[in-house]
Every structure is written in C-alpha cells, then in structure tokens.
Design an enzyme around this catalytic site. Structure first.
Site, PDB file in Angstrom:
ATOM      1  CE  LYS A  13     -12.320  14.611 -20.127  1.00 23.39           C
ATOM      2  NZ  LYS A  13     -12.864  15.832 -20.746  1.00 23.39           N
ATOM      3  CE1 TYR A  56     -32.433 -12.605 -14.087  1.00 20.48           C
ATOM      4  CE2 TYR A  56     -30.378 -11.622 -14.837  1.00 20.48           C
ATOM      5  CZ  TYR A  56     -31.124 -12.238 -13.846  1.00 20.48           C
ATOM      6  OH  TYR A  56     -30.556 -12.483 -12.624  1.00 20.48           O
TER       7      TYR A  56
HETATM    8  C1  LIG Z   1     -12.201  15.881 -22.016  1.00 18.31           C
HETATM    9  C2  LIG Z   1     -11.698  17.143 -22.613  1.00 18.31           C
HETATM   10  C3  LIG Z   1     -10.793  17.110 -23.694  1.00 18.31           C
HETATM   11  C4  LIG Z   1     -10.373  15.831 -24.388  1.00 18.31           C
HETATM   12  O1  LIG Z   1     -11.404  15.378 -25.243  1.00 18.31           O
HETATM   13  P1  LIG Z   1     -11.183  14.127 -26.216  1.00 18.31           P
HETATM   14  O2  LIG Z   1     -12.372  14.104 -27.078  1.00 18.31           O
HETATM   15  O3  LIG Z   1     -11.082  12.916 -25.344  1.00 18.31           O
HETATM   16  O4  LIG Z   1      -9.919  14.396 -26.945  1.00 18.31           O
HETATM   17  C5  LIG Z   1     -10.283  18.314 -24.141  1.00 18.31           C
HETATM   18  N1  LIG Z   1     -10.649  19.482 -23.574  1.00 18.31           N
HETATM   19  C6  LIG Z   1     -11.524  19.550 -22.550  1.00 18.31           C
HETATM   20  C7  LIG Z   1     -11.895  20.869 -21.974  1.00 18.31           C
HETATM   21  C8  LIG Z   1     -12.076  18.396 -22.051  1.00 18.31           C
HETATM   22  O5  LIG Z   1     -12.946  18.458 -21.034  1.00 18.31           O
END
Ligand SMILES: *Cc1c(COP(=O)(O)O)cnc(C)c1O
Length: 363
Positions: A34, A254
C-alpha cells in the site's frame, strides 16, 4: 549533480521477502505494498516480489493500478471497499476484500455479482480500530457462509496494536483473543504484520502480512538483532548546491534558530520538506556526506537544508549527499525527527525521482 532522487534496489525487496519467509516457513505471504509500495513505487515493488503469494493494498485505486499493469496474483483490499457500487468492479478484476463492518456485509449480501468474492473477515482483538467484535464473529461468519456472493473459504484476520514493542502485554492479550474466538473454525487465519512476523511465531498462522520489513526497514521501537539481516531498498540522495565559510555567531535559516559557535563551513543541500524530508528534523540530525555524518543545523526549508561541514573542509559544491539509506539508517533519521520510518518513506513527494537499480522491471 542531480536533485533529490530515491535510488531503489528492487532485488533487495525480494531478498527481504525470502528472509521473512524463512522465519515463517509454513505461512503464505501477503506482501503489503500500500501507499505506493511504502514510497518505493507500487507496480515496481509488486513486480519485484516474485515469490509473494498475494499483495495487500489499502485503496481500490491501488488494486486497479496493479491489475492494469498486468499483476495476476491475488490482491487484497485491507480495509475492504468503501461503497457498494465498487463490488461488481472488484469481482470483475478478481480483487479480494476485507469485511470489517456491517455495511460491507450487507452490501455483499444485497449485491448482484457475476462471481463470488473472496472475503477476509477482520476481527478487532484489542486495537479498537477496524474490525468486528469477537462475539460478533459467528453471526458474521454464518451470514457470509450463507451468501452465494461469497467464496466458500472465508479467511479470518486481525491486527496487532503493539507488535513493535516486544514486551507489551497487548500482544499476548490479542493473540489469545484471536485464538479464542477463531479456534472452532477451519478457516485460514492471518494476524502477523512485520514486527509479529519477526518476533511472535505463534502469530504466524496460515498467512503473514509483512510490509515495512520487505523494504528492509525495522518496524521495531528499538533496533534489535532480529532485523540486522534485512537490507534497506531505498537510498535518498541529493547534492550540495553551495558550500561557504561562515563566522562564529552567524544565525542560520528561518527563524534564526541556530547560531554557529565557531568559524565553520556550511553546506546547503537541495532537499526540503517539499521533497518529503521531515521539517521537524532536529538540529543534529545526521546527514551523510563524503564518508561521514555531519549535523543538520537550523530549520528545514521547503527546498533546502543546511549542514555544518566543520572547519576542515573536504566537500565541494555538487558533491552527493545521502539523507537516508545504505550509509545512514532511516530509523536514525526518523528518531531525530520524532517520527517513524513509515512516514518518511511514504511521505516522499512527486518531486523526488525514483531511480531503479534493477533493470528490465515493467512499470
Ligand atoms: C499496513 C498493514 C500491514 C503491514 O504492516 P507493517 O508494519 O508494515 O508490516 C499488515 N496488515 C495490515 C492490515 C495493514 O494495514
């Protein structure tokens, strides 16, 4: 010299997958890609994960993008669909869905679909985010089983709140809640994210769901031995666009929040929060230049940062600078910016060019 570029080593992503598989040899791997593959490029990441069993995404657009780029493996929408009109499109594109709320269940029951859809039923075992209550499981399961729109094998899943904290009592509580409510079902189960894949073997079940560890970055609060053998896939680079001598007592950046205490050389680096470099990086955040770390000084601007190169100049305008990656752990930079590596990686903006080391990967 070139401006901000993230060098992506795709072969390391598949190598990291194989290493995580060795830790969970009896589990299938739902590789989470994702948020544009945690900033590494969604399609490139999926193409490089050659031995993944399925891909996990959070948005329907990400799933469609994978399908339209020719990915044929199973794709799971980790929060399911957000509107019932999406359902026929999911079926048409053979995309699997999580069900975590009553609206999703009802939409599936009421839809007219050409083929049944694969459902992953999500249970809230203690994180209090998406998921049905454990005591609702049998009700949801029975209704899903009864629907001709749902494939016969329903999968059961949950998510850890504190898997990155080895000693948290939440982990055993959630694991036992999950075991307790799912024990009488013959359904495949999934609970482990990266941290639990690394540290909690009892949570592996039939499917693990690693994300960040595939990119070679630790999910753990404190870096331990368990993540040493994973290699980071991303190195963020830019270059020096000015080097200049300044006197003690000069105010930098800044707000004039930093004042030099001695005569020194400062370097201006072409990276800023407009690229996704964290604005909250503190004075002293390491930046890697010509074989050593130098400290960030003054505020991060939109397009530039300033570093203290010291009084014995060994750097020149145009030299390459590493913000994180092979020579400087992103975990270290995140700690200096009071954030987590996840946010840094997926916060890179479109201004940062992604440059792939492995050739011949379809985009
Ligand atoms: C994002 C996500 C993961 C992966 O998590 P990590 O900490 O990056 O391994 C696994 N399961 C679900 C449901 C997620 O949303």
């Amino acid at each position: 010299m070139s401006s901000a570029t993230a060098i992506i080593n795709l072969s390391r992503i598949e190598q990291n997958l194989q290493k995580i598989r060795q830790l969970a040899p009896n589990s299938q791997v739902l590789a989470v890609c994702k948020a544009n593959g945690y900033g590494h490029g969604l399609v490139q990441v999926a193409n490089s994960l050659q031995t993944a069993n399925a891909f996990g995404v959070a948005r329907i657009e990400e799933a469609y993008k994978l399908r339209s780029s020719g990915i044929v493996k199973p794709i799971v929408l980790l929060e399911g669909f957000f509107q019932s009109t999406d359902l026929p499109h999911l079926v048409a594109s053979n995309i699997e869905t999580v069900v975590h709320c009553i609206e999703q269940l009802e939409a599936i029951e009421q839809a007219t679909l050409d083929n049944p859809i694969q459902v992953w039923l999500k249970i809230d075992t203690g994180m209090t985010r998406a998921g049905i209550a454990p005591e609702e499981l049998s009700h949801y399961y029975t209704r899903l089983k009864a629907s001709a729109n749902v494939k016969t094998e329903i999968r059961l899943m949950s998510h850890f709140a504190c898997a990155d904290e080895l000693d948290s009592p939440m982990n055993s509580t959630q694991l036992s809640n999950f075991n307790h409510c799912t024990q009488y079902y013959s359904a495949p189960r999934s609970l482990a994210n990266s941290a639990a894949s690394l540290l909690i073997p009892e949570s592996h079940f039939e499917w693990i769901r690693p994300g960040i560890i595939l990119y070679g970055v630790s999910p753990l609060e404190s870096n331990t031995e368990s993540t040493k053998k994973f290699s980071p896939a991303m190195t963020l680079k830019s270059c020096l666009i000015a080097v200049k001598k300044v006197k003690a007592g000069s105010h930098v950046g800044y707000g004039a929040t930093w004042t030099t205490t001695a005569d020194t050389y400062i370097g201006i680096v072409a990276i800023g929060y407009g690229d996704g470099y964290p604005r909250h990086a503190k004075n002293g955040t390491p930046v890697w230049i010509n074989g050593r770390n130098v400290p960030l000084i003054g505020r991060v601007s939109m397009d530039m940062i300033t570093v203290d190169l010291g009084n014995h100049l060994q750097d020149k305008n145009g030299d390459e600078v590493e913000l994180w990656g092979d020579n400087l752990a992103i975990e270290t930079v995140a700690a200096h910016a009071t954030t987590i590596p996840y946010e840094l990686m997926c916060g890179l903006t479109s201004r940062v060019k992604l440059s792939y080391l492995t050739p011949n990967i379809n985009t």
